[in-house]
Design an enzyme around this catalytic site. Structure first.
Site, PDB file in Angstrom:
ATOM      1  N   HIS A   1      31.082  36.757  52.800  1.00  0.00           N
ATOM      2  CA  HIS A   1      29.704  37.118  52.444  1.00  0.00           C
ATOM      3  C   HIS A   1      28.710  36.163  53.111  1.00  0.00           C
ATOM      4  CE1 HIS A   1      31.576  38.700  48.501  1.00  0.00           C
ATOM      5  NE2 HIS A   1      31.184  39.762  49.179  1.00  0.00           N
TER       6      HIS A   1
ATOM      7  N   LYS B   1      31.817  48.000  36.412  1.00  0.00           N
ATOM      8  CA  LYS B   1      32.741  46.897  36.656  1.00  0.00           C
ATOM      9  C   LYS B   1      32.621  45.853  35.554  1.00  0.00           C
ATOM     10  CE  LYS B   1      32.930  47.128  41.703  1.00  0.00           C
ATOM     11  NZ  LYS B   1      32.779  46.329  42.939  1.00  0.00           N
TER      12      LYS B   1
ATOM     13  N   ARG C   1      35.056  44.603  57.083  1.00  0.00           N
ATOM     14  CA  ARG C   1      36.244  43.808  57.400  1.00  0.00           C
ATOM     15  C   ARG C   1      37.248  44.611  58.207  1.00  0.00           C
ATOM     16  NH1 ARG C   1      37.647  42.547  51.359  1.00  0.00           N
ATOM     17  NH2 ARG C   1      37.094  44.736  51.443  1.00  0.00           N
TER      18      ARG C   1
ATOM     19  N   SER D   1      36.554  39.445  47.316  1.00  0.00           N
ATOM     20  CA  SER D   1      36.312  38.810  46.017  1.00  0.00           C
ATOM     21  C   SER D   1      37.478  39.056  45.068  1.00  0.00           C
ATOM     22  CB  SER D   1      35.011  39.330  45.408  1.00  0.00           C
ATOM     23  OG  SER D   1      33.906  38.922  46.172  1.00  0.00           O
TER      24      SER D   1
END
Length: 161
Positions: A17, A41, A90, A129
């Site tokens: 990040h 979440k 990514r 994460s």
């Protein structure tokens, strides 16, 4: 002035990040890193904690601000008067997911919100994460994933001192 928003959960913020933040801050005059309050979440850190962590992690980047929001990104961007969202990629699997979101945002915003994709530097391509939290939950070494002060906060959340 060229402004952009980098939205995300940042739970926790990783070196991946931060890599995207540094590079986006070089491209745009003003970058707002915005923590999403996602009701779907269960985060490790509260929105307020994530904002504070990001403020500390980006304190040396003068054109970066940290904020939070709930709801649709297009509504938040319109309220802020910003027309560009930053997203990090990514792998090709990220691209498929992020492309669909970017196209939806473009459609819902009636063409007012564009997305700029920045590929994560190769040294951080493995980072997520979720993996950081999993490693930390087993008291694994996350020093190569997050800044030291963030690692301490994560370990505290898992009861590791």
């Amino acid at each position: 002035m060229k402004a952009a928003i980098y939205p995300g959960s940042f739970d926790p913020v990783t070196y991946g990040h931060l890599d995207v933040i540094h590079r986006a801050a070089e491209i745009f005059d003003e970058l707002t890193v915005s923590v999403l309050n996602n009701q779907l979440k269960t985060p490790l850190f509260s929105v307020e904690e994530r904002v504070k962590i990001l403020e500390e992690a980006t304190k040396d980047i003068p054109n970066v601000k940290v904020d939070s929001f709930s709801g649709l990104l297009i509504d938040y961007a319109k309220k802020k008067g910003v027309h560009v969202a930053i997203r990090g990629l990514r792998a090709i699997t990220d691209f498929e997911y992020e492309l669909q979101i970017a196209q939806t945002n473009k459609l819902l915003s009636k063409g007012e919100l564009d997305t700029v994709f920045l590929t994560t530097s190769l040294e951080y391509a493995y980072l997520s994460s979720s993996s950081v939290k999993e490693i930390a939950s087993f008291h694994g070494d996350i020093s190569m994933c997050v800044p030291e002060f963030v690692a301490h906060l994560i370990y505290e959340k898992y009861g590791h001192r």
